[in-house]
Scaffold this active site. Structure first.
Site, PDB file in Angstrom:
ATOM      1  N   HIS A 137      -0.445   1.921 -11.199  1.00 15.40           N
ATOM      2  CA  HIS A 137      -0.840   1.574 -10.389  1.00 15.40           C
ATOM      3  C   HIS A 137      -0.246   0.772  -9.160  1.00 15.40           C
ATOM      4  O   HIS A 137      -0.520  -0.478 -10.221  1.00 15.40           O
ATOM      5  CB  HIS A 137      -2.186   1.374 -10.785  1.00 15.40           C
ATOM      6  CG  HIS A 137      -3.536   0.753  -9.673  1.00 15.40           C
ATOM      7  ND1 HIS A 137      -3.923   1.751  -8.739  1.00 15.40           N
ATOM      8  CD2 HIS A 137      -3.897  -0.321  -9.561  1.00 15.40           C
ATOM      9  CE1 HIS A 137      -4.395   0.916  -8.326  1.00 15.40           C
ATOM     10  NE2 HIS A 137      -4.340  -0.604  -8.037  1.00 15.40           N
ATOM     11  N   LYS A 197      -4.183  -4.341  -1.323  1.00 16.24           N
ATOM     12  CA  LYS A 197      -2.077  -3.601  -1.870  1.00 16.24           C
ATOM     13  C   LYS A 197      -2.285  -3.147   0.009  1.00 16.24           C
ATOM     14  O   LYS A 197      -1.578  -2.579   0.039  1.00 16.24           O
ATOM     15  CB  LYS A 197      -1.638  -3.389  -3.235  1.00 16.24           C
ATOM     16  CG  LYS A 197      -1.906  -3.834  -4.178  1.00 16.24           C
ATOM     17  CD  LYS A 197      -1.645  -3.938  -5.493  1.00 16.24           C
ATOM     18  CE  LYS A 197      -2.855  -2.441  -6.066  1.00 16.24           C
ATOM     19  NZ  LYS A 197      -4.029  -2.832  -6.439  1.00 16.24           N
ATOM     20  N   ASP A 250      -1.301   4.028  -4.375  1.00 15.96           N
ATOM     21  CA  ASP A 250      -2.269   3.294  -5.526  1.00 15.96           C
ATOM     22  C   ASP A 250      -1.845   3.934  -6.791  1.00 15.96           C
ATOM     23  O   ASP A 250      -1.657   3.964  -7.809  1.00 15.96           O
ATOM     24  CB  ASP A 250      -3.475   5.557  -5.157  1.00 15.96           C
ATOM     25  CG  ASP A 250      -4.559   5.276  -6.522  1.00 15.96           C
ATOM     26  OD1 ASP A 250      -4.811   4.041  -6.976  1.00 15.96           O
ATOM     27  OD2 ASP A 250      -4.619   5.695  -6.830  1.00 15.96           O
ATOM     28  N   ARG A 302       6.544 -23.301  -5.351  1.00 16.31           N
ATOM     29  CA  ARG A 302       6.426 -23.586  -4.484  1.00 16.31           C
ATOM     30  C   ARG A 302       8.296 -23.572  -3.667  1.00 16.31           C
ATOM     31  O   ARG A 302       8.207 -23.129  -3.097  1.00 16.31           O
ATOM     32  CB  ARG A 302       5.837 -25.063  -3.790  1.00 16.31           C
ATOM     33  CG  ARG A 302       4.705 -24.671  -4.756  1.00 16.31           C
ATOM     34  CD  ARG A 302       4.183 -26.217  -4.250  1.00 16.31           C
ATOM     35  NE  ARG A 302       3.938 -26.860  -2.827  1.00 16.31           N
ATOM     36  CZ  ARG A 302       3.412 -27.709  -2.453  1.00 16.31           C
ATOM     37  NH1 ARG A 302       2.792 -28.786  -3.381  1.00 16.31           N
ATOM     38  NH2 ARG A 302       3.457 -27.959  -1.268  1.00 16.31           N
TER      39      ARG A 302
END
Length: 322
Positions: A142, A163, A181, A247
């Protein structure tokens, strides 16, 4: 043990421009299951050990002329021994005339006999590549697969995290959709993963509150692509204020897909973040790393900290979540 995949002979013939001289039954009922091909020179010379009947066999100019130069009785014996082992299919290349006895014995032993106008090497190379994709080990996950600046980016995350909406925004920015999907991932070599969409949902995108749209119909043919290599994985997850996110980008995180490790980054999602720009930046940054440039290492070098910070290599296990 991975599933054994096959391709119907009818599809192989149609996709590779081959012609059928003889087929013992309906070509769609005959399956090809080996990714390897072979030239049966040793078999025609009398050495039959280690012969793999599952491979498609090629008879080119060398094999054709070798058989033509044998005495009639010996030629018949060698062809009989070859076809008696029932190879999955035999392809005669260069448009060479099929020897009558070869056709007769192919019919007798129920061996498919094909022909092509291409040279032997060219046809073999094309078929090896074709079978490598059609018979590749695969898994369906998925997610969303998009091509961004030439990089195949696989976006994973729980349902509703954004998404598909990000994929549509990327299409509007000139990038291309491969799958939404469900992404079918194939291992086509020891280093390469290729993703595509299942045939029945290709080009369709589900947008909550809007419904299902056809990206090709709305945005045009330039907005979609059938397949793409997977170069980078981005995992979308809701922003967690208690979690410490990378970061600098020094950590070398990977995820293993079908035995191949792919770079992965976790992208926290919250209102106000432009995810499409983040995906674009991640794709370009990954492309620069592949070309030998790392912005985080350069920054540390300029700050005089390069030797003090060592990159952490971690493998993330994210498949079980989706």
């Amino acid at each position: 043990m991975p599933d054994a995949y096959t391709v119907p002979l009818a599809k192989l013939v149609a996709d590779n421009g081959l012609e059928c001289i003889h087929c013992p039954r309906e070509a769609s009922l005959i399956s090809i299951g080996s990714r390897e091909v072979n030239r049966p020179g040793l078999v025609l010379a009398g050495y039959t050990e280690h012969f793999d009947a599952a491979r498609v066999q090629f008879i080119g100019l060398t094999e054709h002329d070798y058989l033509a130069g044998l005495p009639e009785a010996l030629r018949l014996q060698r062809i009989e021994a070859f076809l008696a082992m029932k190879p999955s299919a035999v392809v005669i290349t260069r448009g060479l005339q099929c020897p009558p006895r070869l056709l007769e014995l192919a019919i007798a032993h129920e061996v498919p006999l094909l022909t092509t106008q291409e040279t032997t090497s060219a046809c073999m190379a094309a078929l090896i590549s074709y079978l490598g994709i059609e018979l590749a080990e695969r898994v369906t996950r998925h997610g969303v697969l998009v091509e961004v600046y030439g990089q195949g980016v696989l976006i994973l995350g729980a349902s509703g995290v954004g998404k598909s909406e990000t994929a549509v925004e990327l299409i509007k920015r000139g990038h291309r959709l491969v799958a939404d999907d469900a992404v079918e991932i194939r291992r086509v070599s020891g280093k390469t993963l290729v993703g595509s969409a299942p045939d029945n949902i290709r080009h369709f995108v589900e947008l909550r509150g809007i419904g299902v749209i056809n990206a090709r119909r709305i945005f045009g043919m330039g907005a979609v692509k059938l397949t793409e290599k997977i170069n980078l994985v981005l995992q979308f997850e809701p922003w967690d204020s208690e979690k410490v996110y990378d970061r600098l980008g020094l950590d070398e995180q990977t995820v293993e897909i079908l035995g191949i490790k792919v770079p992965v980054s976790v992208v926290p999602v919250k209102p106000g973040r432009n995810l499409s720009i983040i995906v674009e930046s991640a794709a370009m940054n990954n492309r620069q790393k592949l070309m030998g440039y790392n912005a985080a290492r350069e920054l540390l070098h300029q700050l005089g900290m390069e030797d003090e910070v060592k990159p952490e290599r971690r493998e993330l296990d994210i498949w079980h979540e989706y």
